[in-house]
Design an enzyme around this catalytic site. Structure first.
Site, mmCIF file in Angstrom:
data_model
loop_
_atom_site.group_PDB
_atom_site.id
_atom_site.type_symbol
_atom_site.label_atom_id
_atom_site.label_comp_id
_atom_site.label_asym_id
_atom_site.label_seq_id
_atom_site.Cartn_x
_atom_site.Cartn_y
_atom_site.Cartn_z
ATOM 1 N N SER A 1 0.833 -1.233 0.123
ATOM 2 C CA SER A 1 0.027 0.196 -0.023
ATOM 3 C C SER A 1 0.926 1.237 0.137
ATOM 4 C CB SER A 1 -1.044 0.144 1.261
ATOM 5 O OG SER A 1 -0.141 0.314 2.601
ATOM 6 N N LYS B 1 1.515 4.326 7.433
ATOM 7 C CA LYS B 1 0.768 5.257 6.551
ATOM 8 C C LYS B 1 1.109 6.584 6.604
ATOM 9 C CE LYS B 1 -2.227 2.237 4.963
ATOM 10 N NZ LYS B 1 -1.369 0.786 5.435
#
Length: 235
Positions: A156, A194
């Site tokens: 991701s 993230k």
């Protein structure tokens, strides 16, 4: 075989038990070893316990017992080395020493930091607290503070150049600026890597992959564990 910090802590505990029969507090151990937080002491204590050098006595506060000392450490050596424990907490150039990691020669440009396990760069996975091993990284990668490493699991963050299987170097901290890549702990159970962005009373954890969705969570559900400061990759 013990790391330098593990050996230093074992000698400090031994010296305090020999002197007054009471093991030192975590704050005292943190100060003696020159660490910035007690989490490093927790990891060292766990490592010494797993290696059979100490044991924790149940149902008693500050209850540590020495099971054995390293081979070749005689009584005379113990007394001499224990007397030198406290000075180790004030190195000549503390800004060059990460607070979590093994001691290195001043002339070395390498330092060992703990590798805690895998971190999801996709759907969050269970947070890992134990130290799996240590890795050697360039000392120039660090400033002050606690540092540790994690292995990336997922894709991701590929548009930020972070690939599945990479090792990320993290500086431990409890806050970060918008736009920084962080290790975020969700609901005290799951950790993920993230980009951070605040949105009112919420926090957004943003992937760097168009096929993954941004997570928007109430701010109280998210704790910052550290921010990205380096990346290692094997070819």
């Amino acid at each position: 075989m013990l790391t330098a910090k593990q050996h230093q802590l074992l000698l400090f505990i031994h010296s305090r038990l020999s002197a007054d029969g009471v093991s030192p507090s975590f704050d005292e151990m943190k100060d003696a070893l020159g660490l910035k937080s007690k989490s490093g002491i927790h990891r060292l204590i766990t490592a010494l316990e797993e290696r059979g050098f100490i044991r924790r006595l149940p149902n008693k506060a500050r209850a540590l017992d020495i099971v054995r000392m390293p081979d070749g450490t005689g009584d005379a050596d113990r007394g001499q080395m224990s007397a030198n424990v406290v000075p180790f907490s004030a190195p000549a150039k503390p800004e060059a020493q990460p607070s979590h990691g093994r001691d290195q020669s001043p002339a070395s440009d390498q330092v060992d930091i703990p590798l805690h396990g895998r971190i999801a760069a996709g759907t969050p996975i269970e947070a890992l607290e134990t130290v799996d091993s240590y890795i050697t990284v360039p000392q120039s990668m660090f400033g002050t503070g606690d540092h540790f490493a994690l292995t990336v699991d997922g894709d991701s963050m590929i548009e930020s150049g972070i690939m599945d299987g990479d090792t990320v170097v993290i500086k431990g901290c409890e806050s970060a600026h918008d736009g920084e890549i962080v290790v975020a702990l969700v609901d005290d159970q799951e950790a993920t890597l993230k980009t951070l962005r605040r949105a009112g009373r919420d926090v957004e954890l943003i992937p760097s992959n168009a096929s993954h969705k941004t997570q928007r969570l109430a701010a109280e559900r998210v704790k910052i564990q550290g921010r990205l400061v380096g990346l290692l990759r094997r070819y």
